[in-house]
Design an enzyme around this catalytic site. Structure first.
Site, PDB file in Angstrom:
ATOM      1  N   ASP A 191       0.989  -1.171  -0.134  1.00 39.15           N
ATOM      2  CA  ASP A 191       0.035  -0.070  -0.057  1.00 39.15           C
ATOM      3  C   ASP A 191       0.865   1.255  -0.117  1.00 39.15           C
ATOM      4  O   ASP A 191       1.602   1.433   1.013  1.00 39.15           O
ATOM      5  CB  ASP A 191      -0.905  -0.105   1.356  1.00 39.15           C
ATOM      6  N   HIS A 248     -12.403  -2.507   0.028  1.00 41.45           N
ATOM      7  CA  HIS A 248     -11.662  -2.036   1.126  1.00 41.45           C
ATOM      8  C   HIS A 248     -12.670  -1.895   2.398  1.00 41.45           C
ATOM      9  O   HIS A 248     -13.494  -1.693   2.523  1.00 41.45           O
ATOM     10  CB  HIS A 248     -11.292  -0.482   0.759  1.00 41.45           C
ATOM     11  N   HIS A 253      -0.510   4.152  -0.200  1.00 43.85           N
ATOM     12  CA  HIS A 253      -1.431   4.937   0.737  1.00 43.85           C
ATOM     13  C   HIS A 253      -1.488   6.393  -0.120  1.00 43.85           C
ATOM     14  O   HIS A 253      -1.523   7.266   0.787  1.00 43.85           O
ATOM     15  CB  HIS A 253      -0.805   4.975   2.080  1.00 43.85           C
ATOM     16  N   GLU A 268     -10.407   3.371  -2.633  1.00 45.49           N
ATOM     17  CA  GLU A 268     -10.870   3.538  -1.189  1.00 45.49           C
ATOM     18  C   GLU A 268     -11.205   5.032  -1.278  1.00 45.49           C
ATOM     19  O   GLU A 268     -12.043   5.528  -0.273  1.00 45.49           O
ATOM     20  CB  GLU A 268      -9.769   3.360  -0.098  1.00 45.49           C
ATOM     21  N   GLU A 309      -1.131  -0.770  -4.121  1.00 44.94           N
ATOM     22  CA  GLU A 309      -2.537  -0.241  -3.900  1.00 44.94           C
ATOM     23  C   GLU A 309      -2.157   1.353  -3.748  1.00 44.94           C
ATOM     24  O   GLU A 309      -1.372   1.894  -3.253  1.00 44.94           O
ATOM     25  CB  GLU A 309      -3.134  -0.355  -2.568  1.00 44.94           C
TER      26      GLU A 309
END
Length: 382
Positions: free
Chosen positions: A183, A285, A185, A235, A209
């Site tokens: 991730d 998610h 992020h 997400e 991700e």
């Protein structure tokens, strides 16, 4: 049947539950929240509640359209999260009235089990390896890890090497006994994402991700063109209209709508169908609580393209409450071989311990995500 009351409960660690009551005694539960903005979502829920009181809860599609379209301004994380939790509770009521799980109302099972994965916190290799070992003991073999700490818009080779070293040590420690996604992020700028993805390829992550923020989605096809690693995102997209642009542009292999952020079951089922038409897989998610997870599972079991389900058991955010602490029927969420089975009780299939919810809501923390800064004291993406 009419809706008579809507109650919200902010809860540790960073959740919010919603209860919809009806004049026939049937109750539905939902989980509307934006992590770090629970009070704001709570206000939005009660604004929508002004219309919902007195309405027929069985008219889910009509109520959804009213909540979305009746206000001149629409979309975004706050409104769509409020709608999401209400929508979940309405489906819970419908299933209880008809004595069927939600997946049954949506056409029945398309699979018998879904692979679960767990988020592992920590930026130091030893901490991550220890976390993986602990989670393997309770049945997980698929994980998601931080891809890096904060990175500058253009950062140095030491920062890149540090990120790669963590991943290299994890792959060396476990070989192919585990799978893991990484991730980013949204911490990584497009120029640095290009560098970091290339350096990580030898360690064969399952996916990367949010390689860049959703606001920079035009880079997804460009980044995908340079790597064989599947890219995942979603997400921080909040409706089918957000996902439409990403699907049309290409580049994302795994869509990750959040059932508590992207309009709930009604909207995410549409998003799943859109993704299937583009041969894009689905991995909802869900670093949240049990109601959100239950909603995800119902979508997983009716969506052909669902491949993975995130869940928050053991996640480092869970201070003050664990995933199933407010659930009476914990056994229904047990995993076998790292897979969830369908929930079989009517509605969402979650039996909430309401007395415990009320007690814990009295001292719920106002969770906030950390504020990071770069070396020059400018704000860094967390």
């Amino acid at each position: 049947m009419k809706i008579t009351k809507i109650t919200t409960y902010r809860l540790p660690p960073r959740w919010m539950f919603l209860k919809i009551e009806t004049d026939e005694g049937v109750v539905g539960w939902g989980e509307p929240v934006i992590e770090g903005r629970a009070r704001t979502v709570e206000a939005a829920v009660h604004e929508l509640g002004d219309y919902l009181i007195g309405q027929d809860p069985s008219r889910i599609n009509d109520l959804w359209q009213v909540m979305y379209r009746a206000g001149f301004y629409r979309g975004g994380p706050i409104l769509m999260s409020a709608i999401a939790g209400i929508d979940q509770a309405l489906w819970d009521i419908k299933g209880k009235v008809l004595n069927a799980p939600v997946w049954q109302l949506m056409g029945g099972l398309v699979r018998d089990k879904i692979k679960a994965y767990s988020w592992v916190g920590g930026d130091r290799p030893a901490d991550v390896i220890g976390g993986i070992k602990t989670l393997r003991e309770i049945g997980f073999d698929t994980f998601k890890l931080n891809g890096c700490e904060e990175l500058g818009l253009i950062d140095n080779s030491r920062a890149v090497d540090a990120a790669v070293n963590t991943v290299a040590q994890i792959r060396e420690a476990f070989g192919n006994q585990i799978e893991f996604g990484l991730d980013f992020h949204g911490r990584v700028s497009a120029p640095m994402a290009k560098v970091l993805i290339k350096e990580l390829e030898p360690y064969r992550p399952l996916f990367i991700e949010e390689p860049v923020l959703a606001e920079q989605a035009e880079y997804y096809p460009k980044l995908a063109a340079q790597t064989h690693i599947p890219l995942a995102a979603g997400e921080r997209m909040f409706s089918r209209f957000d996902f439409k642009r990403v699907l049309e542009a290409g580049g994302i292999s795994i869509l990750q709508p959040d059932l508590s952020h992207a309009g709930g079951i009604t909207e995410c089922y549409k998003i799943a169908g859109m993704a299937e038409a583009y041969d894009v897989t689905l991995a909802p998610h869900c670093p949240l609580g049990p109601i959100a997870l239950a909603a995800c599972l119902h979508i997983d079991f009716v969506s052909y393209n669902a491949v993975l389900q995130e869940q928050s058991m053991g996640i480092h955010y869970n201070k003050g409450a664990e995933l199933l602490d407010f659930v009476k029927n914990k056994e229904d969420f047990s995993m076998v071989g790292g897979f969830f089975k369908p929930l079989t009780k009517p509605g969402l299939g979650v039996e909430i311990d309401e007395a415990k919810v009320i007690e814990f809501s009295k001292n719920a923390p106002d969770w906030r995500n950390p504020l990071w800064r770069h070396e020059d004291n400018s704000v860094a993406e967390w």
